[in-house]
Motif scaffolding. Structure first.
Motif, PDB file in Angstrom:
ATOM      1  N   MET A   1       0.841  -1.179   0.000  1.00 13.68           N
ATOM      2  CA  MET A   1       0.000   0.000   0.000  1.00 13.68           C
ATOM      3  C   MET A   1       0.885   1.242   0.000  1.00 13.68           C
ATOM      4  O   MET A   1       1.808   1.350   0.795  1.00 13.68           O
ATOM      5  N   THR A   2       0.599   2.167  -0.890  1.00 14.51           N
ATOM      6  CA  THR A   2       1.383   3.386  -0.991  1.00 14.51           C
ATOM      7  C   THR A   2       0.888   4.400   0.018  1.00 14.51           C
ATOM      8  O   THR A   2      -0.313   4.660   0.113  1.00 14.51           O
ATOM      9  N   GLN A   3       1.827   4.970   0.760  1.00  9.75           N
ATOM     10  CA  GLN A   3       1.466   5.960   1.766  1.00  9.75           C
ATOM     11  C   GLN A   3       1.310   7.329   1.103  1.00  9.75           C
ATOM     12  O   GLN A   3       2.110   7.714   0.252  1.00  9.75           O
ATOM     13  N   ALA A   4       0.281   8.054   1.486  1.00 14.16           N
ATOM     14  CA  ALA A   4       0.049   9.399   0.946  1.00 14.16           C
ATOM     15  C   ALA A   4       1.174  10.321   1.405  1.00 14.16           C
ATOM     16  O   ALA A   4       1.705  10.161   2.508  1.00 14.16           O
ATOM     17  N   PRO A   5       1.544  11.287   0.564  1.00 16.12           N
ATOM     18  CA  PRO A   5       2.596  12.205   0.969  1.00 16.12           C
ATOM     19  C   PRO A   5       2.173  13.028   2.188  1.00 16.12           C
ATOM     20  O   PRO A   5       0.990  13.358   2.355  1.00 16.12           O
ATOM     21  N   GLY A   6       3.146  13.346   3.020  1.00 11.86           N
ATOM     22  CA  GLY A   6       2.880  14.138   4.213  1.00 11.86           C
ATOM     23  C   GLY A   6       2.631  15.600   3.872  1.00 11.86           C
ATOM     24  O   GLY A   6       2.785  16.033   2.721  1.00 11.86           O
ATOM     25  N   ARG A   7       2.250  16.370   4.890  1.00 11.36           N
ATOM     26  CA  ARG A   7       1.929  17.786   4.685  1.00 11.36           C
ATOM     27  C   ARG A   7       3.122  18.562   4.135  1.00 11.36           C
ATOM     28  O   ARG A   7       2.971  19.382   3.242  1.00 11.36           O
ATOM     29  N   ARG A   8       4.304  18.302   4.636  1.00  9.46           N
ATOM     30  CA  ARG A   8       5.493  19.019   4.166  1.00  9.46           C
ATOM     31  C   ARG A   8       5.718  18.774   2.668  1.00  9.46           C
ATOM     32  O   ARG A   8       5.987  19.699   1.907  1.00  9.46           O
ATOM     33  N   GLU A   9       5.590  17.513   2.246  1.00  2.81           N
ATOM     34  CA  GLU A   9       5.766  17.178   0.833  1.00  2.81           C
ATOM     35  C   GLU A   9       4.664  17.795  -0.030  1.00  2.81           C
ATOM     36  O   GLU A   9       4.913  18.273  -1.130  1.00  2.81           O
ATOM     37  N   ARG A  10       3.435  17.782   0.478  1.00  3.90           N
ATOM     38  CA  ARG A  10       2.328  18.415  -0.262  1.00  3.90           C
ATOM     39  C   ARG A  10       2.558  19.919  -0.407  1.00  3.90           C
ATOM     40  O   ARG A  10       2.318  20.488  -1.477  1.00  3.90           O
ATOM     41  N   ASN A  11       3.038  20.568   0.658  1.00  5.17           N
ATOM     42  CA  ASN A  11       3.339  22.006   0.588  1.00  5.17           C
ATOM     43  C   ASN A  11       4.463  22.289  -0.403  1.00  5.17           C
ATOM     44  O   ASN A  11       4.404  23.253  -1.161  1.00  5.17           O
ATOM     45  N   ARG A  12       5.466  21.439  -0.370  1.00  2.00           N
ATOM     46  CA  ARG A  12       6.586  21.601  -1.304  1.00  2.00           C
ATOM     47  C   ARG A  12       6.099  21.456  -2.746  1.00  2.00           C
ATOM     48  O   ARG A  12       6.447  22.252  -3.608  1.00  2.00           O
ATOM     49  N   GLN A  13       5.265  20.440  -3.004  1.00  2.00           N
ATOM     50  CA  GLN A  13       4.752  20.224  -4.355  1.00  2.00           C
ATOM     51  C   GLN A  13       3.848  21.376  -4.779  1.00  2.00           C
ATOM     52  O   GLN A  13       3.886  21.809  -5.936  1.00  2.00           O
ATOM     53  N   ASP A  14       3.048  21.899  -3.845  1.00  2.00           N
ATOM     54  CA  ASP A  14       2.177  23.033  -4.155  1.00  2.00           C
ATOM     55  C   ASP A  14       3.013  24.243  -4.565  1.00  2.00           C
ATOM     56  O   ASP A  14       2.689  24.921  -5.552  1.00  2.00           O
ATOM     57  N   LYS A  15       4.077  24.517  -3.840  1.00  2.00           N
ATOM     58  CA  LYS A  15       4.949  25.650  -4.197  1.00  2.00           C
ATOM     59  C   LYS A  15       5.610  25.422  -5.554  1.00  2.00           C
ATOM     60  O   LYS A  15       5.681  26.341  -6.378  1.00  2.00           O
ATOM     61  N   LEU A  16       6.087  24.208  -5.784  1.00  5.42           N
ATOM     62  CA  LEU A  16       6.706  23.907  -7.072  1.00  5.42           C
ATOM     63  C   LEU A  16       5.705  24.085  -8.208  1.00  5.42           C
ATOM     64  O   LEU A  16       6.037  24.668  -9.249  1.00  5.42           O
ATOM     65  N   ASP A  17       4.483  23.631  -8.005  1.00  2.73           N
ATOM     66  CA  ASP A  17       3.442  23.795  -9.033  1.00  2.73           C
ATOM     67  C   ASP A  17       3.161  25.270  -9.289  1.00  2.73           C
ATOM     68  O   ASP A  17       2.989  25.688 -10.443  1.00  2.73           O
ATOM     69  N   ARG A  18       3.095  26.076  -8.234  1.00  4.57           N
ATOM     70  CA  ARG A  18       2.834  27.512  -8.391  1.00  4.57           C
ATOM     71  C   ARG A  18       3.991  28.203  -9.100  1.00  4.57           C
ATOM     72  O   ARG A  18       3.779  29.069  -9.958  1.00  4.57           O
ATOM     73  N   ILE A  19       5.221  27.823  -8.747  1.00  5.62           N
ATOM     74  CA  ILE A  19       6.398  28.406  -9.401  1.00  5.62           C
ATOM     75  C   ILE A  19       6.396  28.041 -10.883  1.00  5.62           C
ATOM     76  O   ILE A  19       6.619  28.892 -11.748  1.00  5.62           O
ATOM     77  N   THR A  20       6.151  26.775 -11.182  1.00  4.56           N
ATOM     78  CA  THR A  20       6.140  26.313 -12.568  1.00  4.56           C
ATOM     79  C   THR A  20       5.073  27.042 -13.369  1.00  4.56           C
ATOM     80  O   THR A  20       5.337  27.513 -14.483  1.00  4.56           O
ATOM     81  N   ALA A  21       3.879  27.171 -12.812  1.00  3.50           N
ATOM     82  CA  ALA A  21       2.793  27.859 -13.510  1.00  3.50           C
ATOM     83  C   ALA A  21       3.128  29.336 -13.719  1.00  3.50           C
ATOM     84  O   ALA A  21       2.933  29.874 -14.817  1.00  3.50           O
ATOM     85  N   ALA A  22       3.645  29.994 -12.686  1.00  2.00           N
ATOM     86  CA  ALA A  22       3.971  31.424 -12.793  1.00  2.00           C
ATOM     87  C   ALA A  22       5.064  31.650 -13.831  1.00  2.00           C
ATOM     88  O   ALA A  22       4.953  32.540 -14.690  1.00  2.00           O
ATOM     89  N   ALA A  23       6.126  30.851 -13.772  1.00  3.36           N
ATOM     90  CA  ALA A  23       7.219  30.999 -14.733  1.00  3.36           C
ATOM     91  C   ALA A  23       6.741  30.710 -16.150  1.00  3.36           C
ATOM     92  O   ALA A  23       7.067  31.440 -17.085  1.00  3.36           O
ATOM     93  N   SER A  24       5.938  29.670 -16.305  1.00  2.17           N
ATOM     94  CA  SER A  24       5.424  29.306 -17.627  1.00  2.17           C
ATOM     95  C   SER A  24       4.601  30.445 -18.215  1.00  2.17           C
ATOM     96  O   SER A  24       4.774  30.819 -19.379  1.00  2.17           O
TER      97      SER A  24
END
Length: 197
Positions: A1-24
């Motif tokens: 069973m795959t464990q869901a990412p923790g809050r820290r990882e979700r926050n990191r991914q959210d920031k990366l997604d926002r940076i990628t979208a803004a830069a794009s």
């Protein structure tokens, strides 16, 4: 069973997604040369210091944005190449979506190629760009082995030549009005000179 990412990882991914979208968005609107890292940070709603945790330079930000697009272009090219029999047709089909991707915003495409060739290979986005280039060469080599009957060594060497032809053809097409078809025609003419028929 795959464990869901923790809050820290979700926050990191959210920031990366926002940076990628803004830069794009900003790179598409203004071109990489006319965008500042501060503008990207502001649009992503993060601090400039945080931005540099994800990409140390504007060139790395461009690599971050473009790598996903080049990945997709390579997959489109693989599918198109699979539908052809002739070696030159297959290699041309493989690289055409990459040329299309590169020509969407010509100055960004040229900067991407420059960053890929001369950027810091220890940076993760640069390493990813080089990996995409390597995967493209591998796809060309597979075509040359499967359809051209070449041995692995010769196919790898010719795939490297094809990579150079595509790279130089894209980087030298400076004029934004130069069509994708014109760049692809130039590449195809060169491929016909060096690939087995």
């Amino acid at each position: 069973m795959t464990q869901a990412p923790g809050r820290r990882e979700r926050n990191r991914q959210d920031k990366l997604d926002r940076i990628t979208a803004a830069a794009s968005e900003l790179f598409a609107e203004h071109g990489v040369d006319d965008v500042t890292t501060q503008q990207i940070a502001e649009r992503a709603d993060i601090g400039a210091g945080t931005l540099f945790l994800y990409a140390k330079t504007k060139g790395e930000l461009l690599l971050l944005v473009q790598n996903a697009k080049y990945d997709e272009a390579l997959e489109q090219g693989r599918r198109a190449a699979a539908a052809t029999v002739d070696v030159v047709d297959a290699v041309t089909a493989l690289v055409t979506p990459i040329v299309v991707c590169n020509r969407v915003q010509v100055s960004n495409g040229r900067t991407y190629l420059r960053e890929m060739a001369f950027g810091d290979p220890s940076e993760p986005h640069h390493a990813r760009a080089l990996a995409i280039s390597g995967q493209t060469e591998q796809a060309v080599a597979e075509i040359l082995v499967g359809r051209g009957g070449l041995d692995d060594g010769r196919a790898a060497t010719l795939a490297h030549v094809v990579s150079a032809v595509v790279f130089v053809s894209m980087v030298s097409a400076v004029d934004p009005v130069t069509s994708v078809a014109s760049v692809v025609e130039s590449i195809r003419a060169q491929l016909e000179a060096v690939l087995p028929r």
